[in-house]
Design a protein around this motif. Structure first.
Motif, PDB file in Angstrom:
ATOM      1  N   SER A   2       0.620  -1.204  -0.045  1.00  0.00           N
ATOM      2  CA  SER A   2      -0.092   0.033  -0.143  1.00  0.00           C
ATOM      3  C   SER A   2       0.930   1.129  -0.223  1.00  0.00           C
ATOM      4  O   SER A   2       1.752   1.347   0.546  1.00  0.00           O
ATOM      5  CB  SER A   2      -0.877   0.079   1.325  1.00  0.00           C
ATOM      6  OG  SER A   2      -1.667   1.228   1.206  1.00  0.00           O
ATOM      7  N   GLU A  27     -10.490  -6.392   5.201  1.00  0.00           N
ATOM      8  CA  GLU A  27      -9.709  -5.471   4.301  1.00  0.00           C
ATOM      9  C   GLU A  27      -8.425  -5.098   5.486  1.00  0.00           C
ATOM     10  O   GLU A  27      -7.308  -5.059   4.843  1.00  0.00           O
ATOM     11  CB  GLU A  27     -10.345  -4.301   4.030  1.00  0.00           C
ATOM     12  CG  GLU A  27     -11.814  -4.480   2.914  1.00  0.00           C
ATOM     13  CD  GLU A  27     -12.145  -3.452   2.575  1.00  0.00           C
ATOM     14  OE1 GLU A  27     -11.608  -2.089   2.769  1.00  0.00           O
ATOM     15  OE2 GLU A  27     -13.142  -3.358   1.834  1.00  0.00           O
ATOM     16  N   ASP A  30      -5.934  -8.152   5.361  1.00  0.00           N
ATOM     17  CA  ASP A  30      -5.289  -8.168   3.941  1.00  0.00           C
ATOM     18  C   ASP A  30      -4.111  -7.342   3.944  1.00  0.00           C
ATOM     19  O   ASP A  30      -3.104  -7.740   3.809  1.00  0.00           O
ATOM     20  CB  ASP A  30      -6.424  -8.259   2.865  1.00  0.00           C
ATOM     21  CG  ASP A  30      -5.434  -8.163   1.620  1.00  0.00           C
ATOM     22  OD1 ASP A  30      -4.973  -9.130   1.511  1.00  0.00           O
ATOM     23  OD2 ASP A  30      -5.816  -7.381   0.784  1.00  0.00           O
ATOM     24  N   MET A  31      -4.628  -6.141   4.523  1.00  0.00           N
ATOM     25  CA  MET A  31      -3.800  -5.106   4.865  1.00  0.00           C
ATOM     26  C   MET A  31      -2.437  -5.476   5.738  1.00  0.00           C
ATOM     27  O   MET A  31      -1.024  -5.313   5.222  1.00  0.00           O
ATOM     28  CB  MET A  31      -4.134  -3.636   5.084  1.00  0.00           C
ATOM     29  CG  MET A  31      -3.093  -2.595   5.267  1.00  0.00           C
ATOM     30  SD  MET A  31      -2.483  -2.070   3.604  1.00  0.00           S
ATOM     31  CE  MET A  31      -3.675  -1.351   3.245  1.00  0.00           C
ATOM     32  N   HIS A  32      -2.705  -5.966   6.613  1.00  0.00           N
ATOM     33  CA  HIS A  32      -1.896  -6.484   7.756  1.00  0.00           C
ATOM     34  C   HIS A  32      -0.902  -7.496   7.067  1.00  0.00           C
ATOM     35  O   HIS A  32       0.368  -7.557   7.540  1.00  0.00           O
ATOM     36  CB  HIS A  32      -2.565  -7.170   8.917  1.00  0.00           C
ATOM     37  CG  HIS A  32      -1.665  -7.531  10.122  1.00  0.00           C
ATOM     38  ND1 HIS A  32      -1.205  -6.709  10.811  1.00  0.00           N
ATOM     39  CD2 HIS A  32      -1.191  -8.649  10.620  1.00  0.00           C
ATOM     40  CE1 HIS A  32      -0.117  -6.985  11.870  1.00  0.00           C
ATOM     41  NE2 HIS A  32      -0.522  -8.319  11.674  1.00  0.00           N
ATOM     42  N   GLN A  34       0.126  -8.036   4.116  1.00  0.00           N
ATOM     43  CA  GLN A  34       0.945  -7.079   3.260  1.00  0.00           C
ATOM     44  C   GLN A  34       2.023  -6.642   4.022  1.00  0.00           C
ATOM     45  O   GLN A  34       3.114  -6.602   3.336  1.00  0.00           O
ATOM     46  CB  GLN A  34       0.058  -5.959   2.512  1.00  0.00           C
ATOM     47  CG  GLN A  34      -0.861  -6.588   1.339  1.00  0.00           C
ATOM     48  CD  GLN A  34      -1.509  -5.253   0.701  1.00  0.00           C
ATOM     49  OE1 GLN A  34      -1.038  -4.496   0.461  1.00  0.00           O
ATOM     50  NE2 GLN A  34      -2.955  -5.692   0.473  1.00  0.00           N
ATOM     51  N   GLN A  35       1.916  -5.930   4.994  1.00  0.00           N
ATOM     52  CA  GLN A  35       2.397  -4.833   5.609  1.00  0.00           C
ATOM     53  C   GLN A  35       3.532  -5.768   6.822  1.00  0.00           C
ATOM     54  O   GLN A  35       4.637  -5.109   7.102  1.00  0.00           O
ATOM     55  CB  GLN A  35       1.992  -3.682   6.100  1.00  0.00           C
ATOM     56  CG  GLN A  35       1.438  -2.923   5.018  1.00  0.00           C
ATOM     57  CD  GLN A  35       2.491  -2.236   4.200  1.00  0.00           C
ATOM     58  OE1 GLN A  35       3.483  -1.918   4.841  1.00  0.00           O
ATOM     59  NE2 GLN A  35       1.979  -1.746   3.081  1.00  0.00           N
ATOM     60  N   LEU A 254      -5.942   0.102   7.996  1.00  0.00           N
ATOM     61  CA  LEU A 254      -5.715   0.620   7.101  1.00  0.00           C
ATOM     62  C   LEU A 254      -5.259   1.866   6.743  1.00  0.00           C
ATOM     63  O   LEU A 254      -4.976   2.057   5.440  1.00  0.00           O
ATOM     64  CB  LEU A 254      -7.421   0.390   6.558  1.00  0.00           C
ATOM     65  CG  LEU A 254      -7.892  -1.148   6.225  1.00  0.00           C
ATOM     66  CD1 LEU A 254      -9.273  -0.921   6.395  1.00  0.00           C
ATOM     67  CD2 LEU A 254      -7.188  -1.714   5.202  1.00  0.00           C
ATOM     68  N   PRO A 257      -0.916   1.796   7.587  1.00  0.00           N
ATOM     69  CA  PRO A 257      -0.455   0.434   7.365  1.00  0.00           C
ATOM     70  C   PRO A 257       0.770  -0.259   8.070  1.00  0.00           C
ATOM     71  O   PRO A 257       0.990  -1.269   8.537  1.00  0.00           O
ATOM     72  CB  PRO A 257      -0.358   0.359   6.003  1.00  0.00           C
ATOM     73  CG  PRO A 257      -1.150   1.515   5.326  1.00  0.00           C
ATOM     74  CD  PRO A 257      -0.862   2.540   6.244  1.00  0.00           C
TER      75      PRO A 257
END
Length: 335
Positions: A2, A27, A30-32, A34-35, A254, A257
């Motif tokens: 992100s 959501e 999912d962000m978690h 990714q980061q 979100l 992030p």
């Protein structure tokens, strides 16, 4: 990955905050992923090194001198006693040790010199060292940085608009000034707030908006649910609904992030399943140990059992900022 933004509008954050809860959690999860390393949790321990007698009038705080809460005023602890508590915290599984003093602001005196010694000595234990001491000047922040401080906690508590309903002895800009001094000194920033103090959803969104639009996001964002204490102005406040806590955690995940989102005060009232949902929503940091300054908190043993059941693991110290380990080691060597 992100894009990290610092130009969020309140309307954008509101749109995220008010999403259907399960969609919001999915959501955020999912962000978690990714980061961050999913399932890895940073464990902090918080010790009150100077308790009670504070001149502030924070409506939630049992340590304010003007309230009758049964908290006994205690002088600043000795360095050796603090180091012993830090060793116990490390043995319990903590990677960060945070020292809190019930001061309105730091003063350049022997007590501050002792705190600097505490920071240097705890650094020898290979732990991230954090302090929360009230307002700081630029020079004081620089001294803490030279002592090897890893993080400084200074919560903004709520929105700028609602702040005056909670605290009158300082203003919102004082909070932001201290965060600026900490950032300028090269210390990582820990700043979040409290929900359940009579604020509206708009105030919660406003608090997130302030933190999200700082020049650099806080490395740690604690989300606290008010623990009402008898004798404080907020003693009759109702418990924050669990789903409000989840909504806050997911929204912060979100909007910021890269930050560690800390499930903080109020966690003792949560069931294991409720805590699990908070972790799913993006929380990846907790306070462990039997107290958060003066309010109850789950014990280390209970948390380690929860970690085992949920498949969580403790994050190693300095994992996010390995360059700061060198600073801590050098400061400890000159202690």
């Amino acid at each position: 990955m992100s894009v990290i933004r610092h130009n969020w509008t309140k309307e954008e954050i509101s749109g995220i905050y008010h999403k259907p809860l399960l969609q919001l959690v999915l959501e955020a999860a999912d962000m978690h992923r990714q980061q961050h390393t999913f399932g890895e949790v940073q464990v902090s321990s918080l010790l009150s090194i100077k308790t009670g007698g504070c001149s502030e009038d924070c409506a939630y705080c049992p340590q304010a001198a003007r309230y009758h809460t049964g908290v006994q005023v205690q002088a600043l602890m000795k360095v050796d006693d603090v180091v012993e508590k830090a060793k116990q915290a490390k043995e319990g599984g903590a990677s960060r040790f945070c020292m809190g003093a019930a001061w309105r602001e730091v003063r350049d005196n022997r007590d501050f010199d002792r705190v600097l010694d505490m920071v240097k000595e705890v650094n020898k234990l290979d732990m991230e060292v954090c302090c929360t001491l009230g307002m700081l000047s630029e020079s004081q922040a620089a001294k803490l940085a030279d002592a090897g401080l890893y993080a400084y906690n200074h919560n903004i508590d709520t929105s700028e608009e609602y702040y005056k309903n909670i605290i009158s002895t300082r203003d919102f800009d004082n909070r932001l000034d201290t965060l600026q001094h900490v950032r300028k000194a090269g210390i990582t920033v820990c700043s979040g707030g409290i929900i359940g103090m009579g604020e509206t959803d708009e105030d919660r969104i406003g608090m997130i908006h302030t933190l999200a639009n700082l020049p650099k996001h806080p490395e740690s964002v604690p989300i606290n649910a008010l623990v009402p204490v008898e004798g404080t102005p907020l003693e009759d406040s109702k418990r924050v609904p669990f789903y409000d806590l989840v909504r806050m955690i997911a929204t912060v995940r979100l909007v910021m992030p890269e930050a560690a989102v800390r499930l903080s005060a109020g966690r003792k009232e949560l069931s294991l399943a409720e805590q699990a949902m908070c972790f799913m929503a993006g929380a990846n940091s907790i306070f462990a140990g039997d107290k958060l300054l003066t309010t109850p908190n789950p014990e280390f043993g209970d948390d380690m059992e929860m970690f085992q059941l949920l498949g969580l693991k403790s994050k190693a110290p300095f994992a996010d900022k390995p360059e700061m380990k060198k600073v801590a080691v050098e400061a400890a060597a000159h202690a």
